[in-house]
Design a protein around this motif. Structure first.
Motif, PDB file in Angstrom:
ATOM      1  N   ASN A  15      34.435  40.220  31.963  1.00  0.00           N
ATOM      2  CA  ASN A  15      33.508  39.110  32.242  1.00  0.00           C
ATOM      3  C   ASN A  15      34.169  37.737  32.167  1.00  0.00           C
ATOM      4  OD1 ASN A  15      31.226  40.747  32.735  1.00  0.00           O
ATOM      5  ND2 ASN A  15      30.975  41.018  30.523  1.00  0.00           N
ATOM      6  N   ARG A  16      35.464  37.689  32.356  1.00  0.00           N
ATOM      7  CA  ARG A  16      36.188  36.418  32.369  1.00  0.00           C
ATOM      8  C   ARG A  16      36.873  36.242  33.717  1.00  0.00           C
ATOM      9  NH1 ARG A  16      41.399  34.572  28.837  1.00  0.00           N
ATOM     10  NH2 ARG A  16      41.616  32.568  29.851  1.00  0.00           N
ATOM     11  N   ALA A  17      36.703  35.093  34.347  1.00  0.00           N
ATOM     12  CA  ALA A  17      37.356  34.805  35.615  1.00  0.00           C
ATOM     13  C   ALA A  17      38.854  34.667  35.367  1.00  0.00           C
ATOM     14  CB  ALA A  17      36.790  33.525  36.222  1.00  0.00           C
ATOM     15  N   THR A  18      39.644  35.424  36.123  1.00  0.00           N
ATOM     16  CA  THR A  18      41.089  35.439  35.902  1.00  0.00           C
ATOM     17  C   THR A  18      41.888  34.902  37.083  1.00  0.00           C
ATOM     18  OG1 THR A  18      41.243  37.714  36.697  1.00  0.00           O
ATOM     19  CG2 THR A  18      40.920  37.393  34.327  1.00  0.00           C
ATOM     20  N   GLY A  19      41.277  34.827  38.267  1.00  0.00           N
ATOM     21  CA  GLY A  19      41.994  34.333  39.430  1.00  0.00           C
ATOM     22  C   GLY A  19      41.074  34.214  40.628  1.00  0.00           C
ATOM     23  N   PHE A  20      41.573  33.554  41.651  1.00  0.00           N
ATOM     24  CA  PHE A  20      40.788  33.410  42.880  1.00  0.00           C
ATOM     25  C   PHE A  20      41.708  33.260  44.075  1.00  0.00           C
ATOM     26  CE2 PHE A  20      41.829  29.029  42.110  1.00  0.00           C
ATOM     27  CZ  PHE A  20      41.862  28.438  43.365  1.00  0.00           C
ATOM     28  N   VAL A  21      41.151  33.522  45.234  1.00  0.00           N
ATOM     29  CA  VAL A  21      41.803  33.238  46.504  1.00  0.00           C
ATOM     30  C   VAL A  21      40.757  32.581  47.387  1.00  0.00           C
ATOM     31  CG1 VAL A  21      41.313  35.515  47.541  1.00  0.00           C
ATOM     32  CG2 VAL A  21      43.251  34.167  48.357  1.00  0.00           C
ATOM     33  N   GLN A  22      41.183  31.575  48.149  1.00  0.00           N
ATOM     34  CA  GLN A  22      40.263  30.867  49.035  1.00  0.00           C
ATOM     35  C   GLN A  22      40.788  30.915  50.472  1.00  0.00           C
ATOM     36  OE1 GLN A  22      37.492  26.988  49.011  1.00  0.00           O
ATOM     37  NE2 GLN A  22      39.477  26.628  48.130  1.00  0.00           N
ATOM     38  N   LEU A  23      39.912  31.311  51.374  1.00  0.00           N
ATOM     39  CA  LEU A  23      40.233  31.405  52.794  1.00  0.00           C
ATOM     40  C   LEU A  23      39.454  30.363  53.570  1.00  0.00           C
ATOM     41  CD1 LEU A  23      39.793  35.261  53.273  1.00  0.00           C
ATOM     42  CD2 LEU A  23      41.916  34.020  52.818  1.00  0.00           C
TER      43      LEU A  23
END
Length: 172
Positions: free
Chosen positions: A64-72
């Motif tokens: 339940n912890r945000a660890t990364g992201f990618v944006q397109l």
């Protein structure tokens, strides 16, 4: 030798309701590229992308912890007469790197683009970001050897006036 136990993580498409958990990651991403921390600006920028449908984000989570992201960002190829996507941002929190998170985020981006019949994903990274370059090579990306990338800062009033004046001279 100490055994490293990797906890499972999930990757899913982010929505506007994820804005608050994305802000620290997005702000950290900007700081990586030398920008000062500005969570309010990060929130406003991401909110605008969501509200105007201008980007697609995937979020990696563990416990339940945000660890990364990618944006397109969506784009198009006039030559191919097809949709393309720009993989503009990829970031994994330092405490969760080398666990496959970035690779899974990239895979989610590829799957999304393929599902929408895109002909390619394009990305750029800092010349000094050799760790990311290694990741891209191992996940199947190839470095462009045919095209140079140029940038034109906006506003660039003086150069525009120069070219407009020059164009007027040529056309008269």
């Amino acid at each position: 030798m100490r055994e490293v136990v990797m906890k499972p993580f999930a990757v899913r498409q982010a929505t506007l309701s994820d804005l608050d958990v994305l802000i620290p990651l997005f702000d950290g991403y900007r700081q990586f590229y030398g920008k000062p921390s500005d969570p309010n600006a990060a929130k406003s920028f991401l909110r605008d992308r969501f509200e105007h449908g201008e980007s697609v984000l995937f979020l990696a989570e563990q416990d339940n912890r945000a660890t990364g992201f990618v944006q397109l960002y969506p784009s198009f190829s006039s030559v191919s007469l097809a949709r393309t996507y720009i993989l503009n941002d990829l970031f994994v929190d330092a405490g969760f790197r080398r666990q496959g998170v970035a690779g899974r985020l990239i895979a989610a981006a590829v799957e999304y683009a393929a599902a929408l019949d895109a002909v390619r994903l394009t990305l750029s990274t800092a010349v000094i970001n050799t760790e990311a370059q290694g990741l891209y090579r191992t996940t199947g990306w190839t470095r462009d050897e045919q095209f140079y990338v140029y940038h034109f800062p906006i506003p660039a009033i003086e150069p525009l006036n120069y070219y407009c004046s020059f164009d007027a001279v040529i056309n008269h």
